[in-house]
Design a protein around this motif. Structure first.
Motif, mmCIF file in Angstrom:
data_model
loop_
_atom_site.group_PDB
_atom_site.id
_atom_site.type_symbol
_atom_site.label_atom_id
_atom_site.label_comp_id
_atom_site.label_asym_id
_atom_site.label_seq_id
_atom_site.Cartn_x
_atom_site.Cartn_y
_atom_site.Cartn_z
ATOM 1 N N VAL B 92 -2.629 3.747 7.782
ATOM 2 C CA VAL B 92 -3.534 4.110 6.675
ATOM 3 C C VAL B 92 -4.555 3.030 6.352
ATOM 4 C CG1 VAL B 92 -1.886 5.709 5.658
ATOM 5 C CG2 VAL B 92 -1.940 3.338 4.841
ATOM 6 N N GLU B 93 -4.343 1.817 6.860
ATOM 7 C CA GLU B 93 -5.303 0.758 6.546
ATOM 8 C C GLU B 93 -6.440 0.684 7.561
ATOM 9 O OE1 GLU B 93 -2.128 -2.059 6.678
ATOM 10 O OE2 GLU B 93 -3.072 -3.243 8.239
ATOM 11 N N LEU B 94 -6.333 1.400 8.658
ATOM 12 C CA LEU B 94 -7.415 1.404 9.645
ATOM 13 C C LEU B 94 -8.693 1.921 8.980
ATOM 14 C CD1 LEU B 94 -5.477 2.980 12.650
ATOM 15 C CD2 LEU B 94 -5.785 0.543 12.134
ATOM 16 N N PRO B 95 -9.846 1.404 9.390
ATOM 17 C CA PRO B 95 -11.099 1.814 8.738
ATOM 18 C C PRO B 95 -11.302 3.323 8.769
ATOM 19 C CG PRO B 95 -11.480 -0.088 10.127
ATOM 20 C CD PRO B 95 -10.074 0.361 10.402
ATOM 21 N N ARG B 96 -12.107 3.782 7.856
ATOM 22 C CA ARG B 96 -12.336 5.200 7.641
ATOM 23 C C ARG B 96 -12.651 5.974 8.911
ATOM 24 N NH1 ARG B 96 -17.708 6.961 4.335
ATOM 25 N NH2 ARG B 96 -18.612 6.961 6.430
ATOM 26 N N GLY B 97 -13.439 5.382 9.790
ATOM 27 C CA GLY B 97 -13.817 6.071 11.025
ATOM 28 C C GLY B 97 -14.749 7.234 10.763
ATOM 29 N N HIS B 237 -7.716 -5.383 9.198
ATOM 30 C CA HIS B 237 -8.505 -4.602 8.241
ATOM 31 C C HIS B 237 -7.985 -4.706 6.808
ATOM 32 C CE1 HIS B 237 -10.170 -2.967 11.863
ATOM 33 N NE2 HIS B 237 -8.985 -2.565 12.254
ATOM 34 N N MET B 238 -6.725 -5.112 6.682
ATOM 35 C CA MET B 238 -6.093 -5.062 5.360
ATOM 36 C C MET B 238 -6.739 -6.040 4.386
ATOM 37 S SD MET B 238 -3.705 -3.365 3.810
ATOM 38 C CE MET B 238 -2.642 -3.504 2.363
ATOM 39 N N GLY B 239 -7.096 -7.209 4.877
ATOM 40 C CA GLY B 239 -7.709 -8.205 3.997
ATOM 41 C C GLY B 239 -8.983 -7.684 3.341
ATOM 42 N N TYR B 240 -9.769 -6.953 4.111
ATOM 43 C CA TYR B 240 -11.033 -6.449 3.567
ATOM 44 C C TYR B 240 -10.799 -5.385 2.504
ATOM 45 C CZ TYR B 240 -13.116 -8.911 7.478
ATOM 46 O OH TYR B 240 -13.491 -9.880 8.361
ATOM 47 N N ILE B 241 -9.828 -4.509 2.768
ATOM 48 C CA ILE B 241 -9.591 -3.439 1.799
ATOM 49 C C ILE B 241 -9.027 -4.035 0.503
ATOM 50 C CG2 ILE B 241 -7.241 -2.702 2.449
ATOM 51 C CD1 ILE B 241 -8.253 0.172 2.368
ATOM 52 N N LEU B 242 -8.193 -5.052 0.620
ATOM 53 C CA LEU B 242 -7.665 -5.694 -0.595
ATOM 54 C C LEU B 242 -8.773 -6.439 -1.344
ATOM 55 C CD1 LEU B 242 -4.165 -6.992 0.515
ATOM 56 C CD2 LEU B 242 -4.733 -4.916 -0.762
ATOM 57 N N ALA B 243 -9.660 -7.073 -0.615
ATOM 58 C CA ALA B 243 -10.764 -7.777 -1.275
ATOM 59 C C ALA B 243 -11.571 -6.792 -2.120
ATOM 60 C CB ALA B 243 -11.659 -8.449 -0.231
ATOM 61 N N GLU B 244 -11.828 -5.622 -1.548
ATOM 62 C CA GLU B 244 -12.545 -4.572 -2.272
ATOM 63 C C GLU B 244 -11.765 -4.121 -3.504
ATOM 64 O OE1 GLU B 244 -16.082 -3.434 -1.122
ATOM 65 O OE2 GLU B 244 -15.020 -1.518 -1.279
ATOM 66 N N MET B 245 -10.488 -3.845 -3.283
ATOM 67 C CA MET B 245 -9.658 -3.292 -4.362
ATOM 68 C C MET B 245 -9.396 -4.292 -5.469
ATOM 69 S SD MET B 245 -6.581 -1.259 -2.444
ATOM 70 C CE MET B 245 -5.512 -1.576 -3.855
ATOM 71 N N GLN B 246 -9.198 -5.535 -5.092
ATOM 72 C CA GLN B 246 -8.673 -6.498 -6.057
ATOM 73 C C GLN B 246 -9.754 -7.276 -6.792
ATOM 74 O OE1 GLN B 246 -5.841 -8.966 -3.959
ATOM 75 N NE2 GLN B 246 -4.256 -7.382 -4.114
#
Lengths: 257, 257
Positions: B92-97, B237-246
């Motif tokens: 689920v953490e893979l980019p949207r695509g 990819h997880m680091g980027y999604i957390l940066a966005e979320m957090q």
């Protein structure tokens, strides 16, 4: 790249585009909070509000396409017009801003839309009246939710109060446009399609005064400046939001990418 | 900047985090489609799905916070953990695509979640069973909606088929992780909290074979590669999604900016 569609811009179609586009563009701006709201509950509330607005836009644009009579569906109207053919209030195209800006704008627009949908329930256009009957309930909730936040921020910390005061000064510049009537309004009123927006001004000011009063804020003086999004002349922000919205549909006409 | 919270990571809490985080991160990825889906109807469908997933995450994380017993609420759990403390499936953490990637992943995850929620309805943990009773209906709808799209794309144009085939090859690498059981699963099964995820594999494969078969696609061979998000070891990819979320929560602790 898919070419733009040309709009047969009768006054009735323009009146509907003003409504549908205001919902569409505000829905777009609010959806920018998805995954970025400060708390999960608010993320859900914002996403719900964006969904309601996009649903309202979809219904109104579908109807505008029917009235226009050229076979344009709601997706073509949403995604394939040139900037000058979007007729939303300039207020809703301003960038997302911080949370104070967002909730104050939501309160201002939802208060207006609630009053407009209330009147449109008795539109001579049965389709529009039906859309309004559902939308007015959503707008009431949006108004209440946003107003609660305005009060909470205005009556909160020094920082939150400072932010909501700044948002108020910025946003108030775009109020006069809402209530400026023109030939489109005259035609809509004459045809029984809907009210001149100027007729909603007194009610809107009274409700906003109540919200601002509870938040300990004063209504700013009216600005001399007149924004013009309703007439298709937009702020510099509109191009960017359309580029975002239209990219996929333009690149893959009728496709699903 | 707000510091991270430390998690008291009992097996029961980890089991719940695997569920809640998988919903949370997929909801985040799907919400990236807001305002970018190719048609308004799909924009609404995607936003609804994201809302359901974030609502499920919220319920499960609230419960995980209670079980953990350190007074962490769902917002702290959603926004203030270090990357290694997120326990979602790597899938689920893979980019949207592209849209093909999105709907195929949605079909894979929703099929799994539906089977998991079905079992969790009879969890010995009454709170979790209650959450599952509501969530299973949502997951069923998500599965159906996504599966319809997979069939439509697989059975569509050469281009749509090529895209969904590529998505299938990419996504299938992340399937083995879903069904790999470990001590967390063993503890959950023993305690009556929920099933070992390996128990769901046969049912999942059967349902996916049906969907892929209707789309004219073949199930790829299982990969030797094992992704490890469930154990807190994530893709790049997880680091980027957390940066966005957090970002917001970290910058303004407990605030509303």
């Amino acid at each position: 790249m898919q070419a733009s569609i040309a709009i047969e811009s009768t006054p009735a179609v323009q009146y509907l585009l003003r409504i549908g586009d205001t919902c569409l563009i505000l829905g777009q701006r609010i959806s920018e909070w998805s995954g970025h709201a400060p708390i999960l509950e608010e993320d859900i509330a914002m996403s719900n509000m964006a969904l309601d607005l996009i649903g309202q836009a979809r219904a109104v644009l579908t109807h505008a396409g029917t009235l226009e009579g050229r076979g344009h569906d709601e997706d073509q109207l949403a995604f394939l017009r040139d900037e000058k053919d979007y007729r939303n209030l300039t207020l809703v195209e301003l960038p997302r801003g911080d949370f104070a800006f967002t909730v104050l704008r939501n309160a201002m627009v939802a208060t207006f839309m609630k009053l407009l949908w209330e009147r449109l329930r008795s539109s001579g256009d049965a389709e529009l009246a039906g859309i309004a009957g559902k939308a007015v309930k959503e707008a009431r909730y949006h108004q209440q939710h946003a107003a609660d936040w305005v009060v909470r921020l205005g009556d909160g910390t020094d920082e939150s109060r400072r932010r909501v005061e700044r948002a108020l000064a910025d946003l108030w510049l775009y109020v006069p446009e809402i209530f400026e009537s023109d030939a489109v309004d005259d035609a809509a009123a004459t045809a029984g399609l809907g009210p001149r927006w100027s007729e909603l001004q007194a009610g809107w000011q009274a409700e906003m005064d109540t919200i601002l009063g509870e938040a300990g804020l004063s209504r700013p003086a009216d600005a001399a400046f007149r924004s013009t999004g309703k007439r298709g002349v937009h702020s510099e922000h509109m191009g960017y939001i359309l580029a975002e919205m239209q990219h996929l549909q333009r690149a893959f006409p009728g496709g699903v990418w």
